[in-house]
Design a protein around this motif. Structure first.
Motif, PDB file in Angstrom:
ATOM      1  N   GLY A  15       0.791  -1.215   0.000  1.00  0.00           N
ATOM      2  CA  GLY A  15       0.000   0.000   0.000  1.00  0.00           C
ATOM      3  C   GLY A  15       0.826   1.269   0.000  1.00  0.00           C
ATOM      4  N   GLY A  16       2.111   1.133   0.210  1.00  0.00           N
ATOM      5  CA  GLY A  16       2.996   2.286   0.249  1.00  0.00           C
ATOM      6  C   GLY A  16       3.442   2.729  -1.130  1.00  0.00           C
ATOM      7  N   SER A  17       4.336   3.723  -1.134  1.00  0.00           N
ATOM      8  CA  SER A  17       4.799   4.314  -2.390  1.00  0.00           C
ATOM      9  C   SER A  17       6.318   4.436  -2.408  1.00  0.00           C
ATOM     10  CB  SER A  17       4.196   5.714  -2.567  1.00  0.00           C
ATOM     11  OG  SER A  17       2.791   5.665  -2.637  1.00  0.00           O
ATOM     12  N   LEU A  18       6.841   4.422  -3.606  1.00  0.00           N
ATOM     13  CA  LEU A  18       8.261   4.695  -3.836  1.00  0.00           C
ATOM     14  C   LEU A  18       8.374   5.462  -5.151  1.00  0.00           C
ATOM     15  CD1 LEU A  18      10.098   1.323  -3.034  1.00  0.00           C
ATOM     16  CD2 LEU A  18      10.284   3.449  -1.738  1.00  0.00           C
ATOM     17  N   ARG A  19       9.400   6.289  -5.247  1.00  0.00           N
ATOM     18  CA  ARG A  19       9.704   6.933  -6.509  1.00  0.00           C
ATOM     19  C   ARG A  19      11.116   6.540  -6.932  1.00  0.00           C
ATOM     20  NH1 ARG A  19      10.165  13.248  -8.444  1.00  0.00           N
ATOM     21  NH2 ARG A  19      12.105  13.138  -7.245  1.00  0.00           N
ATOM     22  N   LEU A  20      11.196   5.871  -8.044  1.00  0.00           N
ATOM     23  CA  LEU A  20      12.484   5.485  -8.597  1.00  0.00           C
ATOM     24  C   LEU A  20      12.980   6.576  -9.540  1.00  0.00           C
ATOM     25  CD1 LEU A  20      11.830   1.730  -9.446  1.00  0.00           C
ATOM     26  CD2 LEU A  20      12.484   2.768  -7.262  1.00  0.00           C
ATOM     27  N   SER A  21      14.284   6.741  -9.558  1.00  0.00           N
ATOM     28  CA  SER A  21      14.903   7.692 -10.468  1.00  0.00           C
ATOM     29  C   SER A  21      15.904   6.969 -11.350  1.00  0.00           C
ATOM     30  CB  SER A  21      15.621   8.801  -9.690  1.00  0.00           C
ATOM     31  OG  SER A  21      14.717   9.550  -8.917  1.00  0.00           O
ATOM     32  N   CYS A  22      16.019   7.448 -12.558  1.00  0.00           N
ATOM     33  CA  CYS A  22      16.992   6.915 -13.513  1.00  0.00           C
ATOM     34  C   CYS A  22      17.774   8.111 -14.042  1.00  0.00           C
ATOM     35  CB  CYS A  22      16.278   6.177 -14.631  1.00  0.00           C
ATOM     36  SG  CYS A  22      17.342   5.642 -15.987  1.00  0.00           S
ATOM     37  N   ASN A  77      18.199  15.319 -17.010  1.00  0.00           N
ATOM     38  CA  ASN A  77      18.637  14.011 -17.522  1.00  0.00           C
ATOM     39  C   ASN A  77      18.155  12.866 -16.640  1.00  0.00           C
ATOM     40  OD1 ASN A  77      19.952  15.191 -19.648  1.00  0.00           O
ATOM     41  ND2 ASN A  77      21.982  15.074 -18.742  1.00  0.00           N
ATOM     42  N   THR A  78      16.896  12.934 -16.255  1.00  0.00           N
ATOM     43  CA  THR A  78      16.367  11.943 -15.311  1.00  0.00           C
ATOM     44  C   THR A  78      14.970  11.497 -15.719  1.00  0.00           C
ATOM     45  OG1 THR A  78      17.643  12.936 -13.506  1.00  0.00           O
ATOM     46  CG2 THR A  78      15.847  11.472 -12.882  1.00  0.00           C
ATOM     47  N   VAL A  79      14.739  10.211 -15.556  1.00  0.00           N
ATOM     48  CA  VAL A  79      13.417   9.629 -15.743  1.00  0.00           C
ATOM     49  C   VAL A  79      12.974   9.076 -14.397  1.00  0.00           C
ATOM     50  CG1 VAL A  79      12.118   7.765 -16.841  1.00  0.00           C
ATOM     51  CG2 VAL A  79      13.767   9.099 -18.165  1.00  0.00           C
ATOM     52  N   TYR A  80      11.684   9.202 -14.117  1.00  0.00           N
ATOM     53  CA  TYR A  80      11.140   8.773 -12.835  1.00  0.00           C
ATOM     54  C   TYR A  80      10.082   7.694 -13.030  1.00  0.00           C
ATOM     55  CZ  TYR A  80      13.154  13.274 -11.549  1.00  0.00           C
ATOM     56  OH  TYR A  80      14.016  14.346 -11.374  1.00  0.00           O
ATOM     57  N   LEU A  81       9.924   6.884 -11.999  1.00  0.00           N
ATOM     58  CA  LEU A  81       8.814   5.945 -11.938  1.00  0.00           C
ATOM     59  C   LEU A  81       8.201   6.076 -10.554  1.00  0.00           C
ATOM     60  CD1 LEU A  81       7.263   3.753 -13.520  1.00  0.00           C
ATOM     61  CD2 LEU A  81       8.635   2.065 -12.273  1.00  0.00           C
ATOM     62  N   GLN A  82       7.070   6.745 -10.499  1.00  0.00           N
ATOM     63  CA  GLN A  82       6.319   6.881  -9.253  1.00  0.00           C
ATOM     64  C   GLN A  82       5.446   5.651  -9.089  1.00  0.00           C
ATOM     65  OE1 GLN A  82       6.340   9.387  -6.820  1.00  0.00           O
ATOM     66  NE2 GLN A  82       5.035   7.957  -5.681  1.00  0.00           N
ATOM     67  N   MET A  83       5.624   4.950  -7.994  1.00  0.00           N
ATOM     68  CA  MET A  83       4.893   3.713  -7.766  1.00  0.00           C
ATOM     69  C   MET A  83       4.045   3.861  -6.506  1.00  0.00           C
ATOM     70  SD  MET A  83       7.784   0.871  -8.723  1.00  0.00           S
ATOM     71  CE  MET A  83       8.737   1.168  -7.237  1.00  0.00           C
ATOM     72  N   ASN A  84       2.741   3.772  -6.673  1.00  0.00           N
ATOM     73  CA  ASN A  84       1.802   3.878  -5.567  1.00  0.00           C
ATOM     74  C   ASN A  84       1.056   2.564  -5.378  1.00  0.00           C
ATOM     75  OD1 ASN A  84       2.496   6.637  -5.349  1.00  0.00           O
ATOM     76  ND2 ASN A  84       0.904   7.205  -6.819  1.00  0.00           N
ATOM     77  N   SER A  85       0.413   2.429  -4.228  1.00  0.00           N
ATOM     78  CA  SER A  85      -0.381   1.224  -3.934  1.00  0.00           C
ATOM     79  C   SER A  85       0.422  -0.044  -4.214  1.00  0.00           C
ATOM     80  CB  SER A  85      -1.667   1.238  -4.772  1.00  0.00           C
ATOM     81  OG  SER A  85      -2.429   2.390  -4.513  1.00  0.00           O
ATOM     82  N   LEU A  86       1.623  -0.078  -3.716  1.00  0.00           N
ATOM     83  CA  LEU A  86       2.509  -1.199  -3.998  1.00  0.00           C
ATOM     84  C   LEU A  86       1.992  -2.491  -3.377  1.00  0.00           C
ATOM     85  CD1 LEU A  86       5.894   0.669  -3.671  1.00  0.00           C
ATOM     86  CD2 LEU A  86       5.167  -0.641  -5.662  1.00  0.00           C
TER      87      LEU A  86
END
Length: 123
Positions: A15-22, A77-86
């Motif tokens: 149910g938590g969230s994380l934001r990945l960065s590239c 120069n960054t791409v993100y992946l916001q992940m919710n409701s994990l």
């Protein structure tokens, strides 16, 4: 040459969230489409999401739709992946990858890869 470095992974409860960065070091980053993939233990690497070079075209695998959001900031120069409701089934090593052309879900179409960041979702 484009070098990719992922960050932002970790341990989170369901149910938590994380934001990945590239983050990339290549000066031509804005000319590449970027995809996020993941690989769980004992499983093949699978496509999660992709974004075109301008950031106005995105595509998600069914399991990511409505929960994950891919975005990019070419100035950084960054791409993100916001992940919710994990969910626990999201547990995997997540990789970002660069491709010359947009529109692919196959790993073989991506020329540049990062080393991955671990995401663990506990139940």
């Amino acid at each position: 040459q484009v070098q990719l470095v992922e960050s932002g992974g970790g341990l989170v409860q369901a149910g938590g969230s994380l934001r990945l960065s590239c983050a990339t070091s290549g000066r031509t980053f804005s000319t590449y489409a970027v995809g996020w993939f993941r690989q769980a233990p004992g499983k093949v690497r699978e496509f999660v999401a992709r974004i075109n070079r301008l950031g106005n075209m995105k595509y998600y695998t069914d399991s990511a739709k409505g929960r994950f959001t891919i975005s990019r900031d070419n100035a950084k120069n960054t791409v993100y992946l916001q992940m919710n409701s994990l969910k626990p089934e999201d547990t995997a090593v997540y990789y970002c990858a660069g491709a010359q052309y947009y529109g692919y879900t196959s790993t073989s179409e991506y020329q540049y890869w990062g080393q991955g960041t671990q995401v663990t979702v506990s139940s």
